[in-house]
Structures are given as structure tokens and as C-alpha cells.
Design a protein around this motif. Sequence first.
Motif, PDB file in Angstrom:
ATOM      1  N   ASN A 124       0.643  -1.046  -0.020  1.00 37.43           N
ATOM      2  CA  ASN A 124       0.340   0.086   0.096  1.00 37.43           C
ATOM      3  C   ASN A 124       0.972   1.266  -0.110  1.00 37.43           C
ATOM      4  N   ASN A 125       1.029   1.936  -1.591  1.00 38.76           N
ATOM      5  CA  ASN A 125       1.791   3.157  -0.888  1.00 38.76           C
ATOM      6  C   ASN A 125       1.223   4.563  -0.301  1.00 38.76           C
ATOM      7  N   GLY A 126       0.684   4.727  -0.332  1.00 38.76           N
ATOM      8  CA  GLY A 126      -0.698   5.258   0.694  1.00 38.76           C
ATOM      9  C   GLY A 126      -0.381   5.507   1.946  1.00 38.76           C
ATOM     10  N   LEU A 127      -0.524   3.732   2.390  1.00 38.49           N
ATOM     11  CA  LEU A 127       0.152   3.832   3.736  1.00 38.49           C
ATOM     12  C   LEU A 127       1.834   4.085   4.472  1.00 38.49           C
ATOM     13  N   ALA A 128       2.333   3.506   3.499  1.00 42.30           N
ATOM     14  CA  ALA A 128       3.955   3.322   3.316  1.00 42.30           C
ATOM     15  C   ALA A 128       4.439   5.320   3.454  1.00 42.30           C
ATOM     16  N   LEU A 129       4.001   5.612   2.391  1.00 44.66           N
ATOM     17  CA  LEU A 129       4.183   7.275   2.827  1.00 44.66           C
ATOM     18  C   LEU A 129       3.912   7.586   3.843  1.00 44.66           C
ATOM     19  N   LEU A 130       2.113   7.467   3.851  1.00 45.17           N
ATOM     20  CA  LEU A 130       2.087   8.369   5.503  1.00 45.17           C
ATOM     21  C   LEU A 130       2.843   7.628   6.379  1.00 45.17           C
ATOM     22  N   PHE A 131       3.128   5.688   7.219  1.00 46.45           N
ATOM     23  CA  PHE A 131       4.215   5.729   7.645  1.00 46.45           C
ATOM     24  C   PHE A 131       5.611   6.961   7.821  1.00 46.45           C
ATOM     25  N   CYS A 132       5.924   7.729   6.870  1.00 38.40           N
ATOM     26  CA  CYS A 132       7.374   7.749   6.497  1.00 38.40           C
ATOM     27  C   CYS A 132       6.707   8.529   6.954  1.00 38.40           C
ATOM     28  N   VAL A 133       5.885   9.614   6.766  1.00 44.00           N
ATOM     29  CA  VAL A 133       5.835  11.077   7.159  1.00 44.00           C
ATOM     30  C   VAL A 133       5.961  11.589   9.016  1.00 44.00           C
ATOM     31  N   LEU A 134       4.787  10.155   9.103  1.00 43.72           N
ATOM     32  CA  LEU A 134       5.245   9.685  11.345  1.00 43.72           C
ATOM     33  C   LEU A 134       5.917   9.277  11.344  1.00 43.72           C
ATOM     34  N   GLN A 135       7.439   8.601  10.588  1.00 46.01           N
ATOM     35  CA  GLN A 135       8.323   8.971  10.807  1.00 46.01           C
ATOM     36  C   GLN A 135       9.562   9.742  11.261  1.00 46.01           C
ATOM     37  N   PHE A 136       9.343  10.763  10.396  1.00 40.13           N
ATOM     38  CA  PHE A 136       9.723  11.826  10.195  1.00 40.13           C
ATOM     39  C   PHE A 136       9.268  13.375  11.427  1.00 40.13           C
ATOM     40  N   LEU A 137       8.675  12.800  11.411  1.00 34.33           N
ATOM     41  CA  LEU A 137       7.338  13.767  12.165  1.00 34.33           C
ATOM     42  C   LEU A 137       8.403  13.204  14.072  1.00 34.33           C
ATOM     43  N   ALA A 138       7.878  12.059  14.137  1.00 28.82           N
ATOM     44  CA  ALA A 138       8.641  11.455  15.679  1.00 28.82           C
ATOM     45  C   ALA A 138      10.007  12.123  15.666  1.00 28.82           C
ATOM     46  N   PHE A 139      10.484  11.785  14.119  1.00 29.96           N
ATOM     47  CA  PHE A 139      12.236  11.574  14.142  1.00 29.96           C
ATOM     48  C   PHE A 139      12.485  12.895  14.671  1.00 29.96           C
ATOM     49  N   ALA A 140      11.536  14.201  14.187  1.00 25.97           N
ATOM     50  CA  ALA A 140      11.960  15.203  14.887  1.00 25.97           C
ATOM     51  C   ALA A 140      11.319  16.238  15.664  1.00 25.97           C
ATOM     52  N   TRP A 141      10.696  14.847  16.303  1.00 25.86           N
ATOM     53  CA  TRP A 141       9.409  15.785  17.635  1.00 25.86           C
ATOM     54  C   TRP A 141      10.572  16.826  18.517  1.00 25.86           C
ATOM     55  N   ASP A 142      11.639  16.973  19.023  1.00 26.28           N
ATOM     56  CA  ASP A 142      11.436  17.876  19.909  1.00 26.28           C
ATOM     57  C   ASP A 142      11.830  19.237  19.356  1.00 26.28           C
ATOM     58  N   GLY A 143      12.528  19.477  17.910  1.00 22.65           N
ATOM     59  CA  GLY A 143      12.283  20.506  16.776  1.00 22.65           C
ATOM     60  C   GLY A 143      10.743  21.112  16.912  1.00 22.65           C
ATOM     61  N   VAL A 144       9.756  20.475  16.629  1.00 19.17           N
ATOM     62  CA  VAL A 144       8.914  20.253  15.981  1.00 19.17           C
ATOM     63  C   VAL A 144       7.690  20.707  17.261  1.00 19.17           C
ATOM     64  N   MET A 145       8.300  20.694  18.132  1.00 17.06           N
ATOM     65  CA  MET A 145       7.872  20.697  19.617  1.00 17.06           C
ATOM     66  C   MET A 145       8.225  22.183  20.314  1.00 17.06           C
ATOM     67  N   LYS A 146       9.807  22.789  19.918  1.00 15.72           N
ATOM     68  CA  LYS A 146       9.897  24.256  20.430  1.00 15.72           C
ATOM     69  C   LYS A 146       9.306  24.733  19.073  1.00 15.72           C
ATOM     70  N   LEU A 147       9.506  24.803  18.321  1.00 23.74           N
ATOM     71  CA  LEU A 147       8.715  25.377  17.143  1.00 23.74           C
ATOM     72  C   LEU A 147       7.383  26.149  17.591  1.00 23.74           C
ATOM     73  N   CYS A 148       6.590  25.208  18.284  1.00 22.98           N
ATOM     74  CA  CYS A 148       5.497  25.314  18.358  1.00 22.98           C
ATOM     75  C   CYS A 148       5.203  25.546  19.357  1.00 22.98           C
ATOM     76  N   SER A 149       5.941  25.415  20.248  1.00 22.43           N
ATOM     77  CA  SER A 149       5.815  26.559  22.089  1.00 22.43           C
ATOM     78  C   SER A 149       6.360  28.296  22.062  1.00 22.43           C
ATOM     79  N   MET A 150       7.159  28.799  20.308  1.00 20.51           N
ATOM     80  CA  MET A 150       7.746  29.276  20.238  1.00 20.51           C
ATOM     81  C   MET A 150       6.560  30.146  19.361  1.00 20.51           C
ATOM     82  N   CYS A 151       5.467  29.524  18.291  1.00 18.65           N
ATOM     83  CA  CYS A 151       4.470  30.186  17.355  1.00 18.65           C
ATOM     84  C   CYS A 151       3.654  30.577  18.901  1.00 18.65           C
ATOM     85  N   PHE A 152       2.705  29.468  19.737  1.00 19.96           N
ATOM     86  CA  PHE A 152       2.182  29.857  20.358  1.00 19.96           C
ATOM     87  C   PHE A 152       2.239  30.052  21.433  1.00 19.96           C
TER      88      PHE A 152
END
Length: 152
Positions: A124-152
Amino acid sequence: MDKLKKVLSGQDEANSDGTGILERANEASTLAWGTRMKGFAVCFVLGIVSSILGSCMLWVPRVGLAVFAVLYSVGNLSALASTMFLIGPCRQLKTMFAKERALATVIMGVCLALTLCAAFWWKNNGLALLFCVLQFLAFAWDGVMKLCSMCF
């Protein structure tokens, strides 16, 4: 012979300070700073090249998705391994499973496994790409959380 008996029976004086086997292994396998930097650089570059090559292989018909999923996952694992050269495996694992990061670590591991399942078993191509995006977001969790805390 007495020393061997003490070690095998768990009565070794070296372990009387309460350190576990991982801490003792980490202390015993110290690397020089230059070696650590070389290991970091090799693993990090290998991770980046693997992820980029996987992204290029995504467009190859029939086998592209499976190759992409494997190379992207290997790239993420290699990037994780690169930081172990800098701070050591025990400290890396403690940091990864700290209260703030445990959820992201588990999500990344699960998404990594699901990426491979979606590519190889479910095809399933769509699921594989979705899980890759989720992998990336989980890998970059600290940066995403710091960015969100600066924006809000």
C-alpha cells in the motif's frame, strides 16, 4: 579461580557500587574524541545519503516503494546511531526514553515497522508514505515541539 567464581555468582566487588551491565559496558568501550567524530560523521552521512537515495528510488516502477521504505528507514536508524557515537549508547537510550521523548521514540519505532509492513506485505503506497511522514515527525519531535511553543 576465586575471582571467576565471584563474577559468575554475582558477588564481584566491581559491581558493588550499583552500576548495571550497560553502564559498565559503556565505560569499558570509551572511544577517543576523534574516533567518535569519525563514527558520527560516517553514520550521519550514510543516513542522509540513504534517505536521499530512497527518495529518488520512490519513482521506480514496481520495486520503488519497497526500496524507498527500506532506505528511508535505514537512513533514520543510521542518523540515530550517529548520535550514539557522540554521547554514548547508554545516555542515548536514557535520553530517548526520558519522559518527554518516550512517546516520540515509541511512535518512531512503530512507524518504522509499519512502513516496512506497508511496503512489503500490504503493498500500500499511501500507507507507506504516511508512515514515513510520521517517522519523520517523530524523529524531529523536539524541533517540532520547540517551534510550536515559539509560535503559540
